[in-house]
Design a protein around this motif. Structure first.
Motif, PDB file in Angstrom:
ATOM      1  N   GLU A 109     -48.617 -13.218  35.631  1.00 25.22           N
ATOM      2  CA  GLU A 109     -48.883 -11.881  36.190  1.00 25.22           C
ATOM      3  C   GLU A 109     -47.651 -10.980  36.124  1.00 25.22           C
ATOM      4  O   GLU A 109     -47.763  -9.780  35.879  1.00 25.22           O
ATOM      5  CB  GLU A 109     -49.344 -12.003  37.646  1.00 25.22           C
ATOM      6  N   LYS A 110     -46.488 -11.568  36.345  1.00 27.17           N
ATOM      7  CA  LYS A 110     -45.256 -10.783  36.362  1.00 27.17           C
ATOM      8  C   LYS A 110     -44.686 -10.545  34.964  1.00 27.17           C
ATOM      9  O   LYS A 110     -43.818  -9.688  34.785  1.00 27.17           O
ATOM     10  CB  LYS A 110     -44.193 -11.491  37.212  1.00 27.17           C
ATOM     11  N   ASN A 111     -45.162 -11.300  33.979  1.00 26.82           N
ATOM     12  CA  ASN A 111     -44.565 -11.240  32.637  1.00 26.82           C
ATOM     13  C   ASN A 111     -45.627 -11.169  31.543  1.00 26.82           C
ATOM     14  O   ASN A 111     -45.572 -11.904  30.562  1.00 26.82           O
ATOM     15  CB  ASN A 111     -43.675 -12.472  32.416  1.00 26.82           C
ATOM     16  N   THR A 112     -46.581 -10.262  31.719  1.00 26.78           N
ATOM     17  CA  THR A 112     -47.680 -10.173  30.753  1.00 26.78           C
ATOM     18  C   THR A 112     -47.194  -9.775  29.359  1.00 26.78           C
ATOM     19  O   THR A 112     -47.736 -10.244  28.359  1.00 26.78           O
ATOM     20  CB  THR A 112     -48.748  -9.170  31.230  1.00 26.78           C
ATOM     21  N   ASN A 113     -46.178  -8.913  29.283  1.00 24.26           N
ATOM     22  CA  ASN A 113     -45.662  -8.514  27.968  1.00 24.26           C
ATOM     23  C   ASN A 113     -45.152  -9.720  27.191  1.00 24.26           C
ATOM     24  O   ASN A 113     -45.420  -9.880  26.001  1.00 24.26           O
ATOM     25  CB  ASN A 113     -44.526  -7.497  28.126  1.00 24.26           C
ATOM     26  N   PHE A 114     -44.424 -10.568  27.889  1.00 19.63           N
ATOM     27  CA  PHE A 114     -43.880 -11.768  27.262  1.00 19.63           C
ATOM     28  C   PHE A 114     -44.999 -12.682  26.766  1.00 19.63           C
ATOM     29  O   PHE A 114     -44.960 -13.177  25.641  1.00 19.63           O
ATOM     30  CB  PHE A 114     -43.001 -12.507  28.272  1.00 19.63           C
ATOM     31  N   LEU A 115     -46.029 -12.899  27.587  1.00 21.16           N
ATOM     32  CA  LEU A 115     -47.117 -13.792  27.196  1.00 21.16           C
ATOM     33  C   LEU A 115     -47.963 -13.198  26.078  1.00 21.16           C
ATOM     34  O   LEU A 115     -48.528 -13.933  25.262  1.00 21.16           O
ATOM     35  CB  LEU A 115     -47.987 -14.119  28.406  1.00 21.16           C
ATOM     36  N   LEU A 116     -48.050 -11.873  26.014  1.00 16.84           N
ATOM     37  CA  LEU A 116     -48.789 -11.228  24.925  1.00 16.84           C
ATOM     38  C   LEU A 116     -48.157 -11.544  23.571  1.00 16.84           C
ATOM     39  O   LEU A 116     -48.856 -11.660  22.563  1.00 16.84           O
ATOM     40  CB  LEU A 116     -48.833  -9.713  25.137  1.00 16.84           C
ATOM     41  N   LEU A 117     -46.849 -11.686  23.550  1.00 15.96           N
ATOM     42  CA  LEU A 117     -46.160 -12.050  22.309  1.00 15.96           C
ATOM     43  C   LEU A 117     -46.615 -13.421  21.822  1.00 15.96           C
ATOM     44  O   LEU A 117     -46.745 -13.662  20.624  1.00 15.96           O
ATOM     45  CB  LEU A 117     -44.644 -12.059  22.534  1.00 15.96           C
ATOM     46  N   ARG A 178     -53.469 -22.349  30.792  1.00 13.67           N
ATOM     47  CA  ARG A 178     -53.242 -21.451  29.649  1.00 13.67           C
ATOM     48  C   ARG A 178     -54.516 -20.686  29.285  1.00 13.67           C
ATOM     49  O   ARG A 178     -54.464 -19.475  29.042  1.00 13.67           O
ATOM     50  CB  ARG A 178     -52.753 -22.260  28.453  1.00 13.67           C
ATOM     51  N   ALA A 179     -55.653 -21.383  29.238  1.00 13.71           N
ATOM     52  CA  ALA A 179     -56.912 -20.727  28.880  1.00 13.71           C
ATOM     53  C   ALA A 179     -57.270 -19.637  29.889  1.00 13.71           C
ATOM     54  O   ALA A 179     -57.688 -18.535  29.513  1.00 13.71           O
ATOM     55  CB  ALA A 179     -58.035 -21.757  28.796  1.00 13.71           C
ATOM     56  N   SER A 180     -57.098 -19.930  31.169  1.00 16.20           N
ATOM     57  CA  SER A 180     -57.387 -18.934  32.208  1.00 16.20           C
ATOM     58  C   SER A 180     -56.462 -17.732  32.081  1.00 16.20           C
ATOM     59  O   SER A 180     -56.884 -16.585  32.249  1.00 16.20           O
ATOM     60  CB  SER A 180     -57.233 -19.563  33.599  1.00 16.20           C
ATOM     61  N   SER A 181     -55.192 -17.993  31.761  1.00 12.80           N
ATOM     62  CA  SER A 181     -54.207 -16.915  31.631  1.00 12.80           C
ATOM     63  C   SER A 181     -54.514 -16.019  30.437  1.00 12.80           C
ATOM     64  O   SER A 181     -54.480 -14.785  30.542  1.00 12.80           O
ATOM     65  CB  SER A 181     -52.800 -17.511  31.485  1.00 12.80           C
ATOM     66  N   VAL A 182     -54.825 -16.632  29.300  1.00 14.40           N
ATOM     67  CA  VAL A 182     -55.114 -15.861  28.086  1.00 14.40           C
ATOM     68  C   VAL A 182     -56.371 -15.018  28.276  1.00 14.40           C
ATOM     69  O   VAL A 182     -56.404 -13.834  27.915  1.00 14.40           O
ATOM     70  CB  VAL A 182     -55.269 -16.796  26.871  1.00 14.40           C
ATOM     71  N   TRP A 184     -57.614 -13.904  31.050  1.00 16.23           N
ATOM     72  CA  TRP A 184     -57.294 -12.830  32.001  1.00 16.23           C
ATOM     73  C   TRP A 184     -56.562 -11.681  31.308  1.00 16.23           C
ATOM     74  O   TRP A 184     -56.859 -10.509  31.542  1.00 16.23           O
ATOM     75  CB  TRP A 184     -56.438 -13.403  33.123  1.00 16.23           C
ATOM     76  N   MET A 185     -55.617 -12.009  30.431  1.00 15.20           N
ATOM     77  CA  MET A 185     -54.857 -10.963  29.739  1.00 15.20           C
ATOM     78  C   MET A 185     -55.720 -10.206  28.739  1.00 15.20           C
ATOM     79  O   MET A 185     -55.622  -8.987  28.615  1.00 15.20           O
ATOM     80  CB  MET A 185     -53.643 -11.579  29.041  1.00 15.20           C
ATOM     81  N   ILE A 186     -56.578 -10.917  28.028  1.00 14.21           N
ATOM     82  CA  ILE A 186     -57.432 -10.274  27.030  1.00 14.21           C
ATOM     83  C   ILE A 186     -58.433  -9.329  27.694  1.00 14.21           C
ATOM     84  O   ILE A 186     -58.696  -8.230  27.201  1.00 14.21           O
ATOM     85  CB  ILE A 186     -58.168 -11.337  26.185  1.00 14.21           C
ATOM     86  N   LYS A 187     -58.985  -9.757  28.826  1.00 14.21           N
ATOM     87  CA  LYS A 187     -59.979  -8.936  29.526  1.00 14.21           C
ATOM     88  C   LYS A 187     -59.353  -7.742  30.233  1.00 14.21           C
ATOM     89  O   LYS A 187     -60.040  -6.771  30.553  1.00 14.21           O
ATOM     90  CB  LYS A 187     -60.732  -9.790  30.549  1.00 14.21           C
ATOM     91  N   SER A 188     -58.051  -7.809  30.500  1.00 16.49           N
ATOM     92  CA  SER A 188     -57.338  -6.730  31.207  1.00 16.49           C
ATOM     93  C   SER A 188     -58.032  -6.363  32.518  1.00 16.49           C
ATOM     94  O   SER A 188     -58.184  -5.194  32.866  1.00 16.49           O
ATOM     95  CB  SER A 188     -57.228  -5.482  30.314  1.00 16.49           C
ATOM     96  N   THR A 189     -58.483  -7.360  33.236  1.00 18.07           N
ATOM     97  CA  THR A 189     -59.172  -7.129  34.497  1.00 18.07           C
ATOM     98  C   THR A 189     -58.191  -6.764  35.603  1.00 18.07           C
ATOM     99  O   THR A 189     -57.014  -7.122  35.550  1.00 18.07           O
ATOM    100  CB  THR A 189     -59.963  -8.388  34.908  1.00 18.07           C
ATOM    101  N   LYS A 190     -58.684  -6.034  36.609  1.00 19.03           N
ATOM    102  CA  LYS A 190     -57.849  -5.661  37.752  1.00 19.03           C
ATOM    103  C   LYS A 190     -57.740  -6.806  38.756  1.00 19.03           C
ATOM    104  O   LYS A 190     -56.905  -6.771  39.656  1.00 19.03           O
ATOM    105  CB  LYS A 190     -58.423  -4.418  38.436  1.00 19.03           C
ATOM    106  N   GLU A 191     -58.586  -7.799  38.598  1.00 19.27           N
ATOM    107  CA  GLU A 191     -58.561  -8.951  39.491  1.00 19.27           C
ATOM    108  C   GLU A 191     -57.271  -9.738  39.293  1.00 19.27           C
ATOM    109  O   GLU A 191     -56.802  -9.919  38.168  1.00 19.27           O
ATOM    110  CB  GLU A 191     -59.763  -9.850  39.192  1.00 19.27           C
TER     111      GLU A 191
END
Length: 212
Positions: A109-117, A178-182, A184-191
């Protein structure tokens, strides 16, 4: 003696300033790389976003690839350190698992830019910097899974977890996170991603089979 103390203070101040500027460059580079991808970014863009001249940027990093691999490497170190520290405060194995999951999700949650890479999975080149990073990624993953494995093995030994191979359980837990994190990032949900912690715990500990 006073002169030596004054010199040490100046050196310490310069080091703090250097580290602060370096951190600022890495922070801005992370945002730009995550948005545009490695190949579409120039050192000039990173310099402008960081508030430095291009020449100043090269005082900190040899080039774009060195900056990129340094950023990934140092962020990985931070992630593993934070995640591995979290379970230490827990009293039992089940709580340790929960704290581990919590730390993983908070970091994402705090480092979404890093995980997007990582989701993009871009390859830069076969340079020495990149080869060194690839080795670190492999060893870092191995060490982290081993850390989780040892945590789960303790649960098996104490009779709190099923007698399954701890290594396999560690990898299963890691990929659930990892699957839950990916997703969540792809959906760009506010949750909040932390809302997935209960689901991950439930699936990992009890599976999907309905209890009779």
């Amino acid at each position: 003696m006073q002169g030596l103390t004054s010199l040490m203070e100046r050196l310490e101040r310069k080091e703090r300033e250097y580290n602060a500027r370096r951190a600022q460059i890495l922070e801005q580079a992370e945002k730009i790389f995550a948005t545009k991808g490695f190949h579409n970014v120039t050192m000039a863009e990173i310099a402008a976003a960081s508030g430095f001249s291009i020449g100043s940027l090269y005082q900190f990093f040899e080039g774009k690839e060195n900056l990129y691999t340094t950023m990934i490497s140092e962020k990985l170190d931070l992630m593993y350190a934070e995640v591995r520290k979290a379970p230490a405060a827990a009293a039992d194995v089940i709580e340790k698992i929960e704290m581990l999951i919590d730390a993983h999700l908070q970091f994402v949650e705090k480092n979404t830019n890093f995980l997007l890479l990582f989701i993009k999975g871009e390859k830069t080149s076969s340079s020495e910097d990149m080869e060194s990073l690839n080795k670190k990624l492999a060893y870092g993953y191995y060490d982290h899974i081993t850390f989780i494995e040892n945590l789960l093995k303790d649960g098996v030994d104490r009779g709190l977890l099923r007698s399954l191979p701890p290594r396999d359980m560690a990898e299963a837990l890691f990929y659930l996170i990892r699957a839950s994190s990916v997703t969540w990032m792809i959906k760009s949900t506010k949750e909040s991603l932390l809302s997935r912690k209960k689901f991950i715990m439930d699936i990992f500990l009890y599976g999907v089979k309905k209890n009779d």
